[in-house]
Structure formats: structure tokens, C-alpha cells
Design a protein around this motif. Sequence first.
Motif, PDB file in Angstrom:
ATOM      1  N   SER A  89      44.060  54.900  49.113  1.00  0.00           N
ATOM      2  CA  SER A  89      44.802  53.927  49.922  1.00  0.00           C
ATOM      3  C   SER A  89      44.084  53.664  51.237  1.00  0.00           C
ATOM      4  O   SER A  89      43.934  52.511  51.668  1.00  0.00           O
ATOM      5  N   TYR A  90      43.629  54.734  51.864  1.00  0.00           N
ATOM      6  CA  TYR A  90      42.896  54.597  53.129  1.00  0.00           C
ATOM      7  C   TYR A  90      41.615  53.794  52.923  1.00  0.00           C
ATOM      8  O   TYR A  90      41.284  52.894  53.706  1.00  0.00           O
ATOM      9  N   ILE A  91      40.890  54.102  51.850  1.00  0.00           N
ATOM     10  CA  ILE A  91      39.617  53.425  51.582  1.00  0.00           C
ATOM     11  C   ILE A  91      39.833  51.942  51.307  1.00  0.00           C
ATOM     12  O   ILE A  91      39.087  51.083  51.785  1.00  0.00           O
ATOM     13  N   ILE A  92      40.887  51.612  50.548  1.00  0.00           N
ATOM     14  CA  ILE A  92      41.167  50.212  50.225  1.00  0.00           C
ATOM     15  C   ILE A  92      41.561  49.437  51.481  1.00  0.00           C
ATOM     16  O   ILE A  92      41.083  48.320  51.721  1.00  0.00           O
ATOM     17  N   VAL A  93      42.447  50.028  52.295  1.00  0.00           N
ATOM     18  CA  VAL A  93      42.858  49.349  53.528  1.00  0.00           C
ATOM     19  C   VAL A  93      41.663  49.162  54.454  1.00  0.00           C
ATOM     20  O   VAL A  93      41.505  48.111  55.087  1.00  0.00           O
ATOM     21  N   ASN A  94      40.799  50.166  54.513  1.00  0.00           N
ATOM     22  CA  ASN A  94      39.606  50.053  55.346  1.00  0.00           C
ATOM     23  C   ASN A  94      38.678  48.957  54.820  1.00  0.00           C
ATOM     24  O   ASN A  94      38.017  48.254  55.593  1.00  0.00           O
ATOM     25  N   HIS A  95      38.659  48.793  53.497  1.00  0.00           N
ATOM     26  CA  HIS A  95      37.845  47.726  52.910  1.00  0.00           C
ATOM     27  C   HIS A  95      38.436  46.356  53.238  1.00  0.00           C
ATOM     28  O   HIS A  95      37.705  45.394  53.509  1.00  0.00           O
ATOM     29  N   VAL A  96      39.768  46.263  53.202  1.00  0.00           N
ATOM     30  CA  VAL A  96      40.424  45.008  53.598  1.00  0.00           C
ATOM     31  C   VAL A  96      40.064  44.670  55.038  1.00  0.00           C
ATOM     32  O   VAL A  96      39.767  43.513  55.373  1.00  0.00           O
ATOM     33  N   TYR A  97      40.063  45.690  55.879  1.00  0.00           N
ATOM     34  CA  TYR A  97      39.701  45.485  57.289  1.00  0.00           C
ATOM     35  C   TYR A  97      38.268  44.954  57.411  1.00  0.00           C
ATOM     36  O   TYR A  97      37.996  44.036  58.193  1.00  0.00           O
ATOM     37  N   SER A  98      37.353  45.522  56.623  1.00  0.00           N
ATOM     38  CA  SER A  98      35.960  45.073  56.697  1.00  0.00           C
ATOM     39  C   SER A  98      35.816  43.637  56.210  1.00  0.00           C
ATOM     40  O   SER A  98      34.992  42.874  56.730  1.00  0.00           O
ATOM     41  N   THR A 116      45.992  46.851  64.956  1.00  0.00           N
ATOM     42  CA  THR A 116      46.647  48.115  64.593  1.00  0.00           C
ATOM     43  C   THR A 116      45.663  49.079  63.946  1.00  0.00           C
ATOM     44  O   THR A 116      45.638  50.274  64.263  1.00  0.00           O
ATOM     45  N   TRP A 117      44.840  48.563  63.048  1.00  0.00           N
ATOM     46  CA  TRP A 117      43.899  49.428  62.338  1.00  0.00           C
ATOM     47  C   TRP A 117      42.836  49.992  63.278  1.00  0.00           C
ATOM     48  O   TRP A 117      42.474  51.166  63.189  1.00  0.00           O
ATOM     49  N   ILE A 124      47.051  56.686  60.972  1.00  0.00           N
ATOM     50  CA  ILE A 124      47.471  56.180  59.663  1.00  0.00           C
ATOM     51  C   ILE A 124      46.963  57.098  58.559  1.00  0.00           C
ATOM     52  O   ILE A 124      47.684  57.395  57.597  1.00  0.00           O
ATOM     53  N   LEU A 125      45.724  57.568  58.690  1.00  0.00           N
ATOM     54  CA  LEU A 125      45.184  58.508  57.709  1.00  0.00           C
ATOM     55  C   LEU A 125      45.994  59.795  57.698  1.00  0.00           C
ATOM     56  O   LEU A 125      46.304  60.343  56.633  1.00  0.00           O
ATOM     57  N   LEU A 126      46.368  60.275  58.874  1.00  0.00           N
ATOM     58  CA  LEU A 126      47.186  61.485  58.957  1.00  0.00           C
ATOM     59  C   LEU A 126      48.547  61.262  58.304  1.00  0.00           C
ATOM     60  O   LEU A 126      49.066  62.139  57.597  1.00  0.00           O
ATOM     61  N   LEU A 127      49.116  60.071  58.509  1.00  0.00           N
ATOM     62  CA  LEU A 127      50.390  59.734  57.869  1.00  0.00           C
ATOM     63  C   LEU A 127      50.246  59.707  56.353  1.00  0.00           C
ATOM     64  O   LEU A 127      51.113  60.205  55.621  1.00  0.00           O
ATOM     65  N   LEU A 128      49.139  59.155  55.865  1.00  0.00           N
ATOM     66  CA  LEU A 128      48.907  59.110  54.422  1.00  0.00           C
ATOM     67  C   LEU A 128      48.772  60.514  53.843  1.00  0.00           C
ATOM     68  O   LEU A 128      49.234  60.784  52.728  1.00  0.00           O
ATOM     69  N   ILE A 129      48.150  61.408  54.594  1.00  0.00           N
ATOM     70  CA  ILE A 129      48.025  62.796  54.144  1.00  0.00           C
ATOM     71  C   ILE A 129      49.404  63.443  54.029  1.00  0.00           C
ATOM     72  O   ILE A 129      49.706  64.148  53.057  1.00  0.00           O
ATOM     73  N   CYS A 130      50.260  63.184  55.010  1.00  0.00           N
ATOM     74  CA  CYS A 130      51.631  63.717  54.963  1.00  0.00           C
ATOM     75  C   CYS A 130      52.390  63.139  53.772  1.00  0.00           C
ATOM     76  O   CYS A 130      53.134  63.851  53.086  1.00  0.00           O
ATOM     77  N   LEU A 131      52.190  61.851  53.519  1.00  0.00           N
ATOM     78  CA  LEU A 131      52.853  61.218  52.380  1.00  0.00           C
ATOM     79  C   LEU A 131      52.361  61.798  51.059  1.00  0.00           C
ATOM     80  O   LEU A 131      53.116  61.869  50.083  1.00  0.00           O
ATOM     81  N   SER A 132      51.097  62.215  51.023  1.00  0.00           N
ATOM     82  CA  SER A 132      50.577  62.829  49.799  1.00  0.00           C
ATOM     83  C   SER A 132      51.306  64.136  49.502  1.00  0.00           C
ATOM     84  O   SER A 132      51.559  64.465  48.337  1.00  0.00           O
TER      85      SER A 132
END
Length: 300
Positions: A89-98, A116-117, A124-132
Amino acid sequence: MSLEKYINPNFTLFQKLLFLIMTIVGITLCVLLIYVGTKLTYVPNESGKKRKLSSAEKKFLFFKNFHLNIQLFIEMMISATSVMMFACSYIIVNHVYSIVTGHSGKYYGFDEFIKTWESSKDFILLLLICLSCVANTIIDKFVIPLKLPSKEQKASIRMLGMFYVIIILLFINYTKGEAKVYGPVMMYYLSLMVGRFVYFDASFMDFLHALKSAIYHSPLLILGLLTSGSLSLLGFNLGYFLERNYYILGSFYTHLFILVVLFVLHNSKLLYLFVRKPKEDPEPYYDEYDEYDEYDEYDK
């Protein structure tokens, strides 16, 4: 690479069924290896020395340890898939940003997203880790309920699952040259791994206990990596996964297939037909096995 290319449109239903069959074969081999490995283990008596076990004791211990090892393997794959899902998820969002920042004026209306990004992507990455972690708990409580492992065993296996993903990221990082993509994710998970071993109120004995537990379960780690790695390699070689995509996505798709097979295998209780509970429990000879009630549900 456009956003719609994250999922291979040429990965047909027939090919998915073929890959599912390959996954079933891979998981079957895992079960057989766990079966053999469990056969080769023994349980020491209180003095820590080997002793000859009765036939009833051997049957019960094999039943208990086999199904426990299977559930620990499932727990590790759930943990690894949960971690990988949010890493993707992080990688995809980062790709959208690029993409957005690389096409000035084409993607009008993304100003807030860019702002925001750029300012909060670490949080956001830390939040994704918590969600995992939340996703991991939901899956092994409701989707693939695992009742045999203790809380301590689950904690150890989840840590091993995180290490499992770090190994995959390191492999992709150094063989496929995608360091810029995976670097931040690896650093976060590596920090969590170190924190799991050494935290501010831990004693040296706690550290040794955690390390011993991780090493003890390392065969499951190796087994999982060999299985998912072989299936991912097949997927890329057969064209089911796209090499022009980030390689972590192909590995993630592989783990989704693995979870589907494990879901059916566990909830159908097929393995309890393969390795049945002995009709009579032996007399307790070791404190760890004084309670057998947790296995009564499988007599139905």
C-alpha cells in the motif's frame, strides 16, 4: 507504468486456477515436511534428558505437535501477508505521488494529496504498520481462527513473519535494484524487529528467550520462504505477474493464493482426518501437557 497495470489484465481465470493448483501442491509439500519434522522431534522429561515414551504418549505428542506446528506456520504466513499488504500500500501510494508530481498540470486537484504525502508520509507508513497488526489479529481470530498457539508463541511467530518480509525486501532490493522504493519500509520493519528483541525494560534473559524462540521456529521461516519464493518465481516466469511492476506486488499476490489455500485447509479440518486425535489420552507425564481440553473441539 500506469496505475491500472498493477494487476495483470492478461492473468486469466484459467491461469489463476492453474496457479492455485500449483499453490495447493506447494502447501501440500509444506504439510508433508512439517509431518516429517514433527516425527523427528521428541519431548524431554523434567530433567531435560531423553526417555523412552509409551506408544500412547508418542501418538498424542505427535498429534499435538503436528497440528500446533501447522497452525504456527499458518500464523507466520498470515503475519507476513499482513505486513506485505501494507508495505505494498505504501509503495503504491508513493508511486501515485511520483506520477502526480512528474506530470505537472495533468493531475489537477492533487495539491492536498501532494502536500499531505510530503509532510506526513513517515507517519502514514507507521499508521499502515499499525493497521497490519490489526489485520493480522482479525484474520487469525475470525477468518482463519488459530486456537492452539499460545499468546507467547503467536508473538514470536509474528516477529518471525516480520523478519520473513524483511528477507524478501532485502532480496528484491539487492537483486532487482529497487532500493529507493523499499528502503524506508525496510528501515521501519527492521527497527520494529530490533525493538521486539531489545526494548527499554527488557532484561538480558528476555532477549535470550526471544532469540531462542525465533531460532527454534526458524525452520518454518525457511519453509515459508522456499514455498512463496518458488511460487513467485513460477508466476513471473509464466507471465502471470508483471516484471515491470514492483516485484513485491508479485510476491504479495503469491501470498494471497497461499492464504486462500490455508483458509480452506484449516477451516475444512482436512488435516484432522490426516492426523487424528488418539482415542485415549495418555496420563500426563510433563507439566506442559496436563491440559488436553483444548483439543476436545476436534472430536466432533
